[in-house]
Design a protein around this motif. Structure first.
Motif, PDB file in Angstrom:
ATOM      1  N   GLN A 241       1.325  -1.296  -0.005  1.00 56.91           N
ATOM      2  CA  GLN A 241       0.107   0.132  -0.409  1.00 56.91           C
ATOM      3  C   GLN A 241       0.750   1.349  -0.030  1.00 56.91           C
ATOM      4  OE1 GLN A 241      -3.179  -0.075  -0.326  1.00 56.91           O
ATOM      5  NE2 GLN A 241      -3.517   2.719  -0.433  1.00 56.91           N
ATOM      6  N   SER A 242       2.458   1.229   0.558  1.00 55.60           N
ATOM      7  CA  SER A 242       2.357   2.346   0.841  1.00 55.60           C
ATOM      8  C   SER A 242       3.328   2.143  -0.586  1.00 55.60           C
ATOM      9  CB  SER A 242       4.069   2.294   1.823  1.00 55.60           C
ATOM     10  OG  SER A 242       4.748   3.137   1.730  1.00 55.60           O
ATOM     11  N   HIS A 243       3.819   1.220  -1.656  1.00 55.25           N
ATOM     12  CA  HIS A 243       5.504   1.812  -2.534  1.00 55.25           C
ATOM     13  C   HIS A 243       3.072   2.123  -3.215  1.00 55.25           C
ATOM     14  CE1 HIS A 243       6.245  -0.169  -6.575  1.00 55.25           C
ATOM     15  NE2 HIS A 243       7.002   0.135  -6.229  1.00 55.25           N
ATOM     16  N   PHE A 244       2.074   1.764  -3.518  1.00 53.56           N
ATOM     17  CA  PHE A 244       1.099   2.449  -3.927  1.00 53.56           C
ATOM     18  C   PHE A 244       0.355   3.750  -3.904  1.00 53.56           C
ATOM     19  CE2 PHE A 244      -3.476   2.318  -4.678  1.00 53.56           C
ATOM     20  CZ  PHE A 244      -3.536   2.956  -5.725  1.00 53.56           C
ATOM     21  N   SER A 245       0.585   4.133  -2.922  1.00 57.61           N
ATOM     22  CA  SER A 245      -0.067   5.548  -2.233  1.00 57.61           C
ATOM     23  C   SER A 245       1.402   6.357  -3.026  1.00 57.61           C
ATOM     24  CB  SER A 245      -0.003   6.105  -1.328  1.00 57.61           C
ATOM     25  OG  SER A 245      -0.847   4.986  -0.327  1.00 57.61           O
ATOM     26  N   ARG A 246       2.446   6.753  -2.375  1.00 60.38           N
ATOM     27  CA  ARG A 246       3.474   7.005  -3.143  1.00 60.38           C
ATOM     28  C   ARG A 246       3.525   7.360  -4.375  1.00 60.38           C
ATOM     29  NH1 ARG A 246       8.947   5.475  -4.310  1.00 60.38           N
ATOM     30  NH2 ARG A 246       8.467   4.006  -3.087  1.00 60.38           N
TER      31      ARG A 246
END
Length: 267
Positions: A241-246
């Protein structure tokens, strides 16, 4: 008792890099030792003094240091307050071991562009999921290191439109699950560094930027279709999720959640 060092070390999921090592040492001095890998060092604070093959060298923050495998060296601070360094241990697939002698003779490389590329590679390696970007950056770094050791100017190849478009087709086929750069090079019967350069010259962007753009484009459609953000991250090929959001925020200008709410129909 000396100050406790600040150390971070990990093995990235990037072929060619055995280890990433970041450290701040106040008073530690390395004894003579060797590595199986090429040691690619940049110093961010202070200066490191070391002996390599019975010759003394220094590594200030302005240079790149490349220590060859199996050659003894030591190291310690040459300035008050110690030193802060970042190291990549590159396995011997990245640089021809036949160039070890050249590296012994001149381990210090004064190349600001190379140092900047290494810095950018370190930043990329901090984010799981950006392996294609790291592979692309590593290819250019390794090429430039080899060029220094061979006393060559880094070759600029004539753009190969066929190769660039073939790589784009491969990325289109595999943009969700991803495709390692070396695997693409093997399928297209060319060198992975040539792939990166040809693609950039033809399309004005790096292969990893194209791949991320395809994933974000799919994510937008899935979000507007009502899929929840955590499921979108996995379905569009992002590491978490962090990779996606960034990446979504960097491309679209807003978070996935805000984008989905903005696109929701008014009841």
């Amino acid at each position: 008792m000396g100050a406790r060092p600040d150390i971070t070390a990990w093995r990235p999921r990037v072929e060619g890099i055995d280890e990433v090592f970041h450290a701040h040492f106040a008073d530690h001095a390395y004894p003579m030792h060797t590595h199986d890998a090429w040691t690619l060092l940049i110093v961010d604070e202070g200066t490191v003094r070391y002996d390599l093959d019975r010759h003394e060298h220094g590594a200030p923050s302005s240079v790149v240091t490349l220590l060859p495998p199996h050659v003894p060296h030591n190291g310690g601070a040459a300035s008050p307050g110690g030193f802060r360094k970042r190291v990549l241990y590159l396995n011997t697939t990245q640089i021809d071991v036949g160039l070890v002698g050249r590296a012994v003779d001149r381990p210090v490389l004064r190349d600001p562009r190379l140092r900047q590329r290494i810095h950018q590679l370190h930043l990329t390696l901090r984010h799981p999921g950006d392996e294609l970007e790291a592979q692309s950056r590593l290819a250019l770094v390794s090429e430039r290191l080899s060029g220094h050791l061979r006393d060559e100017q880094v070759a600029t190849r004539v753009p190969d439109r066929r190769v660039a478009h073939a790589l784009r087709d491969l990325l289109d086929e595999h943009f969700v699950e991803g495709l390692p750069l070396r695997a693409a090079a093997e399928r297209l019967h060319t060198h992975h560094t040539h792939l990166v350069r040809a693609f950039g010259r033809e399309f004005g962007m790096a292969p990893h930027q194209y791949l991320t753009g395809r994933r974000v484009d799919l994510a937008r459609r899935l979000l507007l279709g009502g899929m929840r953000a955590p499921e979108v991250a996995a379905s569009a090929g992002f590491y978490d999720q962090s990779h996606f959001s960034r990446h979504f925020k960097r491309v679209v200008g807003t978070s996935p959640g805000h984008y989905a709410r903005a696109g929701a129909p008014v009841s």
